[in-house]
Structure formats: C-alpha cells, structure tokens
Design a protein around this motif. Structure first.
Motif, PDB file in Angstrom:
ATOM      1  N   GLU A 196       0.999  -1.353  -0.234  1.00 21.51           N
ATOM      2  CA  GLU A 196      -0.244  -0.029   0.044  1.00 21.51           C
ATOM      3  C   GLU A 196       0.858   1.613   0.021  1.00 21.51           C
ATOM      4  OE1 GLU A 196      -2.760   2.370   2.741  1.00 21.51           O
ATOM      5  OE2 GLU A 196      -2.236   0.554   3.649  1.00 21.51           O
ATOM      6  N   LEU A 197       2.037   1.391   1.069  1.00 16.71           N
ATOM      7  CA  LEU A 197       2.834   2.471   0.967  1.00 16.71           C
ATOM      8  C   LEU A 197       3.542   2.529  -0.402  1.00 16.71           C
ATOM      9  CD1 LEU A 197       3.352   2.101   4.377  1.00 16.71           C
ATOM     10  CD2 LEU A 197       1.913   3.906   3.645  1.00 16.71           C
ATOM     11  N   GLY A 198       3.777   1.704  -1.034  1.00 15.45           N
ATOM     12  CA  GLY A 198       4.592   1.608  -2.638  1.00 15.45           C
ATOM     13  C   GLY A 198       6.087   0.995  -1.687  1.00 15.45           C
ATOM     14  N   ALA A 199       6.381   0.165  -1.271  1.00 17.98           N
ATOM     15  CA  ALA A 199       8.286  -0.007  -0.822  1.00 17.98           C
ATOM     16  C   ALA A 199       8.255  -1.774  -1.075  1.00 17.98           C
ATOM     17  CB  ALA A 199       7.432   0.422   1.118  1.00 17.98           C
ATOM     18  N   ILE A 200       7.569  -2.273  -1.439  1.00 21.10           N
ATOM     19  CA  ILE A 200       7.946  -3.220  -2.299  1.00 21.10           C
ATOM     20  C   ILE A 200       9.038  -3.224  -2.751  1.00 21.10           C
ATOM     21  CG2 ILE A 200       7.454  -5.199  -4.107  1.00 21.10           C
ATOM     22  CD1 ILE A 200       5.636  -5.452  -1.769  1.00 21.10           C
ATOM     23  N   GLY A 201      10.107  -4.379  -2.501  1.00 19.94           N
ATOM     24  CA  GLY A 201      11.422  -3.941  -3.225  1.00 19.94           C
ATOM     25  C   GLY A 201      12.731  -3.465  -2.924  1.00 19.94           C
ATOM     26  N   ARG A 202      12.322  -2.489  -1.770  1.00 16.97           N
ATOM     27  CA  ARG A 202      12.574  -1.544  -0.888  1.00 16.97           C
ATOM     28  C   ARG A 202      12.633  -0.565   0.008  1.00 16.97           C
ATOM     29  NH1 ARG A 202       9.876   3.925  -3.974  1.00 16.97           N
ATOM     30  NH2 ARG A 202      12.055   4.795  -3.453  1.00 16.97           N
ATOM     31  N   PRO A 203      13.680  -0.796   1.102  1.00 11.70           N
ATOM     32  CA  PRO A 203      13.681  -0.355   2.694  1.00 11.70           C
ATOM     33  C   PRO A 203      12.358   0.666   2.646  1.00 11.70           C
ATOM     34  CG  PRO A 203      16.041  -0.295   2.171  1.00 11.70           C
ATOM     35  CD  PRO A 203      14.812  -0.246   0.664  1.00 11.70           C
ATOM     36  N   PRO A 232      18.542  -0.702  -3.581  1.00  9.58           N
ATOM     37  CA  PRO A 232      17.413   0.755  -3.924  1.00  9.58           C
ATOM     38  C   PRO A 232      17.139   1.689  -3.181  1.00  9.58           C
ATOM     39  CG  PRO A 232      16.361  -1.562  -2.963  1.00  9.58           C
ATOM     40  CD  PRO A 232      17.650  -1.763  -2.321  1.00  9.58           C
ATOM     41  N   VAL A 233      16.316   2.445  -3.924  1.00 15.09           N
ATOM     42  CA  VAL A 233      16.353   3.829  -2.973  1.00 15.09           C
ATOM     43  C   VAL A 233      15.449   3.093  -1.783  1.00 15.09           C
ATOM     44  CG1 VAL A 233      15.569   6.680  -2.975  1.00 15.09           C
ATOM     45  CG2 VAL A 233      16.873   5.413  -4.716  1.00 15.09           C
ATOM     46  N   PRO A 234      15.492   3.702  -0.243  1.00 20.03           N
ATOM     47  CA  PRO A 234      14.925   3.784   0.588  1.00 20.03           C
ATOM     48  C   PRO A 234      13.598   4.812  -0.026  1.00 20.03           C
ATOM     49  CG  PRO A 234      16.931   3.769   1.198  1.00 20.03           C
ATOM     50  CD  PRO A 234      17.183   4.192   0.143  1.00 20.03           C
ATOM     51  N   LEU A 235      11.988   4.470   1.074  1.00 26.92           N
ATOM     52  CA  LEU A 235      11.005   5.164   0.392  1.00 26.92           C
ATOM     53  C   LEU A 235      11.125   5.651   2.788  1.00 26.92           C
ATOM     54  CD1 LEU A 235       8.861   6.624   0.116  1.00 26.92           C
ATOM     55  CD2 LEU A 235       7.701   4.185   0.138  1.00 26.92           C
ATOM     56  N   VAL A 236      10.627   6.708   2.567  1.00 23.98           N
ATOM     57  CA  VAL A 236      10.371   7.559   3.851  1.00 23.98           C
ATOM     58  C   VAL A 236       8.997   7.619   3.493  1.00 23.98           C
ATOM     59  CG1 VAL A 236      10.478   9.573   5.253  1.00 23.98           C
ATOM     60  CG2 VAL A 236      12.644   8.640   3.814  1.00 23.98           C
TER      61      VAL A 236
END
Length: 380
Positions: A196-203, A232-236
């Motif tokens: 849901e948050l768009g954090a598949i495959g990234r921290p 991958p680029v982490p998502l905050v």
C-alpha cells in the motif's frame, strides 16, 4: 487486576478525584483513560473534565469514570464549568499546560485548598510572542500546583526551574498491549502494508508525528538526499498532519525526494511494524510514543538525542544530534547496510522496553501521591 479500596482519610467514602484534560493529545488522553480505569478499579471515584469529543474518542465513561463537558478555551464559561465540577473533589489532577492553567483559575479563591496535581506530558511548542506567553503560563501553573509530575527527568528539571515547590518524575506507561513482536511472527513484514505504501523491494523508513516545526521534518528531507544514491532507494513515509503539510509536499515534489506524506492514520502500529527503520528527527520529545512503539515492535530506531529520548531508549537506538542531516543520513545508511546490527538493536529494544513502567505501576505511583496529599496533617 483485583480491585482494592484506596486508603484514605475520608472514612468509608471513596477518594473523589477530578482529572482535567484540555483538547488532549493522543498520549495524554490515553493516559487519562488508563489512569481512570486503574483508579476506579481501586475504589476511587473519578470524574474526567474534557470536551465531548475526547470522551467520544477515549470512552472515559466506559471504564467507570464520570464525564463533564468542559470546552478547551479559558473563557469564563469553561472556567465556571470546571469550578463546579471540582467543587466536591478531594484532589484535582490536570494534564497538560492549558488544562492546568484553566484548573488553576477554577480553584483560585476557594476557602479550602484542594490539592492540585499537574502532569507535564510534554513541552508546549510555540515561537515568538506566543512562546513568551506559554512560559508565563508555565510559571503560573508550576507555582500554584501542589505537585508537578514530569514524564521525563528533563520535564522535572524544567518544572523546578519554573518555580515548582515539589516536582517529581512519574513516567507514564504506554497504554495497550505490551507484547513485543516475535522475531518469527509471520505478520512481521506485513506485505500488504508495504504494498500500500509503495515499498515493495525497497527499504521502508517510517516517521510519525504532527507536521509542525519542532518535529524536524525539514532536516529529515535534507537527509533523504543522501539516500537517493542507495540501490534500491529507501522510501520515507511520514504519518501526521499539521501546518507544514503544503510546504513539505512542495519540497518533496520540487526536489523529487523519496518521501510520502500519508496524513493522519489510525493504523500506525501496523504500518510501523512493517517498517525497516523508524525515524524520530525532532527538536524536542518527552516520552515519545513512536519511540516506545518502535522498540516494542522490534523496529530499529534512529532518533535525535533530545529531551527525554536518551533516558527512554538507553542504548537501544541510534541517537544523533538534532539538526544534523548528515549524521541522520549516515546513521540510516549504516543500519541499512548492517543486518546484524539491526538485529542487535531489536534485541536491545525488547530488553529496554521491559524496564518501562506498566499501567498498573503507573496507577499505583499516582495513587500513592494522591494518598500522601489527602492524608490529614498531624497537629504540632
């Protein structure tokens, strides 16, 4: 918990207490509900003075307390309503600066002095002329209170500097379940939340709190620039609302920062449990709910070494100076690149959380103070 009667100087009559909330932030409102439940179970009569919406959200009456609607403002109508509610109280306990100031006004001029306990859950935050006004209110409240309870040592020291005659540490328990997440919990990563948050495959890095200047989100956005070079680029993800929403969103879009603002959420514990790291970049924090929830959820925490944070987390978090975006960025990069260190922090977090007071212990401490203040004084 087995109900017991509170020892009191009132014969067989229960101790009559009034709990006063202002608008009541989530932490102080949840504490008052927990405190009311524990006091009622111990035979204490509790009345909560708070706006209707606070009782609707936290159901004080559902745990056996009475409720009196008292609006947030300090106008004469609110003060008069509070004065009437406190008329027969053996002791009054106010939570937060504005509620405490209204209570001081309501209790002033009475022939019989009613003990007033004040809990400072956090510092009031303001800039310019309003900050000066808040300091004046703090001084008035600190001098008028019989006892000021601070949830951190820093707040106790502040109360003493402000003029409190009796200031004590009274750490507030985090209401709700205290079961840490198990390492092999199948729901630990919560794939649905991450998707849901768009954090598949990234921290996924999670921050929670109002979008206001003292939260330090400007520094957090500065730090995210350094994480864009990671692969991958982490998502905050930042959960919360406030006056800086538009300005932060504009920066995110203009600078193409890997940050999402998701507004106020009711499922923060679930989202936090799905995160790889929790971030707390504030200029000031008292007994941070986010810090406590992160450690209990076995989520490594990077936080600023301010206010009550070092006392709360011990060595179970990465602490950085406030305002130092490079230090914040470096701490995150180190943790993301070191799975063993993250696991050590999870274990330390669980041990640290075990040292925090339980709800029962918090109620017992407060009740002991009530009994101390309502016992008859010996004749000299």
């Amino acid at each position: 918990m087995t109900p017991v009667s509170s020892p009191s100087s009132h014969g067989q009559s229960p101790l009559r207490t009034v709990q006063v909330l202002g608008g009541g932030n989530a932490a102080s409102s949840a504490h008052v509900r927990s405190l009311a439940a524990g006091l009622v179970a111990r035979g204490v009569k509790v009345t909560v003075c708070a706006p209707f919406e606070a009782d609707h959200a936290y159901d004080f009456t559902g745990v056996g307390a009475g409720h009196v609607h008292v609006p947030r403002s300090s106008d004469p109508v609110s003060v008069a309503a509070l004065r009437a509610a406190c008329a027969n109280a053996d002791l009054v306990h106010a939570h937060g600066l504005h509620a405490s100031f209204r209570t001081v006004l309501a209790l002033s001029g009475r022939r019989v002095r009613t003990p007033l306990v004040v809990t400072w859950h956090d510092r009031a935050h303001a800039e310019g002329a309003r900050a000066q006004l808040l300091r004046l209110l703090e001084r008035r409240v600190a001098k008028a209170a019989t006892v000021v309870l601070g949830t951190t040592s820093a707040l106790v020291d502040r109360a003493r500097r402000t003029g409190a005659r009796d200031a004590r540490l009274a750490a507030v328990a985090l209401p709700g379940p205290r079961r840490p997440v198990e390492p092999d919990d199948p729901d630990r990563q919560r794939p649905k939340a991450r998707a849901e948050l768009g954090a598949i495959g990234r921290p996924l890095l999670m921050a929670v709190g109002s979008l206001e200047p003292h939260r330090g989100y400007d520094v957090l956005l500065d730090a995210t620039r350094a994480w864009r070079r990671l692969d991958p680029v982490p998502l905050v993800v930042i959960a919360g609302e406030g006056s800086l929403r538009a300005a932060l969103q504009q920066r995110i879009e203009e600078e193409e920062l890997p940050v999402r603002l998701i507004g106020r959420r009711e499922d923060v514990p679930e989202l936090l449990a799905a995160a790889d790291l929790a971030l707390l970049p504030s200029r000031w924090e008292a007994r941070s709910v986010l810090a406590q929830e992160a450690l209990l959820a076995r989520v490594p925490l990077v936080a600023t070494a301010v206010g009550g944070i070092p006392e709360l987390v011990g060595d179970a978090a990465e602490l950085v100076p406030y305002g130092d975006a490079r230090a914040l960025a470096d701490a995150v990069v180190r943790l993301l690149g070191d799975p063993e260190r993250r696991e050590r922090m999870r274990e330390k977090g669980v041990r640290q959380a075990a040292t925090w007071p339980t709800e029962d212990e918090t109620v017992a401490q407060v009740l002991s103070i009530y009994d101390e203040l309502t016992q008859p004084q010996p004749l000299l």
